[in-house]
Design a protein around this motif. Sequence first.
Motif, mmCIF file in Angstrom:
data_model
loop_
_atom_site.group_PDB
_atom_site.id
_atom_site.type_symbol
_atom_site.label_atom_id
_atom_site.label_comp_id
_atom_site.label_asym_id
_atom_site.label_seq_id
_atom_site.Cartn_x
_atom_site.Cartn_y
_atom_site.Cartn_z
ATOM 1 N N LEU A 62 0.864 -1.183 0.000
ATOM 2 C CA LEU A 62 0.000 0.000 0.000
ATOM 3 C C LEU A 62 0.893 1.222 0.000
ATOM 4 O O LEU A 62 1.508 1.565 1.023
ATOM 5 C CB LEU A 62 -0.933 -0.009 1.210
ATOM 6 N N ALA A 63 0.992 1.913 -1.153
ATOM 7 C CA ALA A 63 1.966 2.994 -1.315
ATOM 8 C C ALA A 63 1.348 4.378 -1.207
ATOM 9 O O ALA A 63 2.084 5.361 -1.037
ATOM 10 C CB ALA A 63 2.674 2.852 -2.678
ATOM 11 N N GLU A 64 0.026 4.526 -1.312
ATOM 12 C CA GLU A 64 -0.589 5.842 -1.319
ATOM 13 C C GLU A 64 -0.666 6.412 0.097
ATOM 14 O O GLU A 64 -0.892 5.689 1.065
ATOM 15 C CB GLU A 64 -1.995 5.757 -1.913
ATOM 16 N N GLN A 65 -0.493 7.743 0.193
ATOM 17 C CA GLN A 65 -0.627 8.416 1.478
ATOM 18 C C GLN A 65 -2.102 8.508 1.859
ATOM 19 O O GLN A 65 -2.994 8.408 1.022
ATOM 20 C CB GLN A 65 -0.014 9.824 1.388
ATOM 21 N N GLN A 92 -7.469 2.095 -1.910
ATOM 22 C CA GLN A 92 -6.268 1.343 -2.277
ATOM 23 C C GLN A 92 -6.268 -0.057 -1.666
ATOM 24 O O GLN A 92 -5.658 -0.982 -2.215
ATOM 25 C CB GLN A 92 -5.013 2.104 -1.854
ATOM 26 N N ALA A 93 -6.975 -0.252 -0.548
ATOM 27 C CA ALA A 93 -7.064 -1.593 0.033
ATOM 28 C C ALA A 93 -7.840 -2.523 -0.893
ATOM 29 O O ALA A 93 -7.459 -3.687 -1.087
ATOM 30 C CB ALA A 93 -7.738 -1.531 1.403
ATOM 31 N N PRO A 127 3.085 8.579 8.454
ATOM 32 C CA PRO A 127 3.252 8.948 7.036
ATOM 33 C C PRO A 127 4.161 7.998 6.275
ATOM 34 O O PRO A 127 4.424 8.226 5.093
ATOM 35 C CB PRO A 127 3.857 10.358 7.123
ATOM 36 N N GLN A 128 4.660 6.953 6.911
ATOM 37 C CA GLN A 128 5.583 6.043 6.242
ATOM 38 C C GLN A 128 4.844 5.240 5.168
ATOM 39 O O GLN A 128 3.855 4.602 5.449
ATOM 40 C CB GLN A 128 6.219 5.092 7.269
ATOM 41 N N ARG A 129 5.343 5.306 3.952
ATOM 42 C CA ARG A 129 4.807 4.549 2.836
ATOM 43 C C ARG A 129 5.971 4.100 1.952
ATOM 44 O O ARG A 129 6.984 4.823 1.877
ATOM 45 C CB ARG A 129 3.812 5.376 2.006
#
Length: 409
Positions: A62-65, A92-93, A127-129
């Motif tokens: 899951l890369a989107e903020q 996104q999930a 905020p980690q992605r």
Amino acid sequence: MSFFDKFTGGGGDKDKDKKKKPITNPFANVGKALTGGGQKNFSGEGNSLGGTKPGKLLHVELAEQGPLGMKIEKRPNSAGGSIVAMVVQGTQAERAGLQRGDIVCLAGTNGEEEIMYDLFIDMAASPQRPLVFDIRRIQTKSSNSSNTNTNNSTNNSGNGNNTASAEAFARKQAVVAAAEKREKARKALEKPVKRKIEPIANSNVDLNVANVPLSEEARRAVEAAKREESQLSAQLGYNPYETNKSTAGQARNATATTKHGAVDASGGVAPPLPKVAPPKEAAVADDVPDVSLSFQQAFEACVTTNDYTVVASSFGILRKLVTNATTKQDDKFKRVRLANAKIRAAITDVHGALDIMMACGFVLTEQDGESMLIYNAASEGTTDGPVWLPRALQQMQQYETSGAPTSAV
């Protein structure tokens, strides 16, 4: 040192001036730290309800903020793991393929280590992605359609229409998957083997042996055998080599006559015929074949792993359900709700009882979110059930009425 510095190699105050590398996968190092960096062999789909870590392993990124688009529940186990309770449509999930009932695991552990609920909530809010992790999913034949319907109904209602938790949903999926696997194995064992008849290599052999004349010695042997057969028939009053069909009453009379003599109707006092006790159970015709291998295996598993009183009570209910399904026309007798307390105590809670019902022609399925057994007459080719069913019912009744087994002390 922060919590995540333990797994990313960060230093204390003396490293403040050093440039820190961004965390690209917060869960990857956690998984390696817990497992020692090694790979564990994951067994894949479970073979039975008692298997460890059953399910299919899938990789998720899951890369989107921002919000992930799913709701997480805390599993009621000692590890306090995470399980997906809801997936929001269009997020996104959903695009990543997540479904209700997926168990969230650390990446690189082959599904052996689950992500703690509190840790996943903290990382989702950070905020980690990207967030990189694995999921373990129990799949059945109806899992895709049921998950799709569940997600759609949840999105429409806001809070969801399902009263059961995601953990209960995952356990039900495991039960159904194990039963489907046993049913598939049973059908594979009962699949008929095609036999190829090889032609006779020597086509010059004369198979019409009836036209071959007998030698003088063979002819004399045949005549001697016929004379002995005639003499024995005259002594016994009947030919023992001749097939004779008779009813049960005729057979009893013939036995009494052989043992005590014929009744004298000319005025003499004939000896009384012996009293024959009425049969306690319905007789099974001699031409009924033996029970199938799947029924015998389920029967042996049931009587060897449960107490006698439990098995006897269960067999009484099983025989009634099978008899009603095969003899009555109303469809209500062909459907068994496993959620019923009496049915659950006799079938679901008794090891081997569910397999006995499936061997007799019932199919495990789900309707309106409820597990049910439905009698499928088409699978057996007849509405009366398998041809060996009378012998199976007799076998269960004999065990039920045999009494509790005793052992010497």
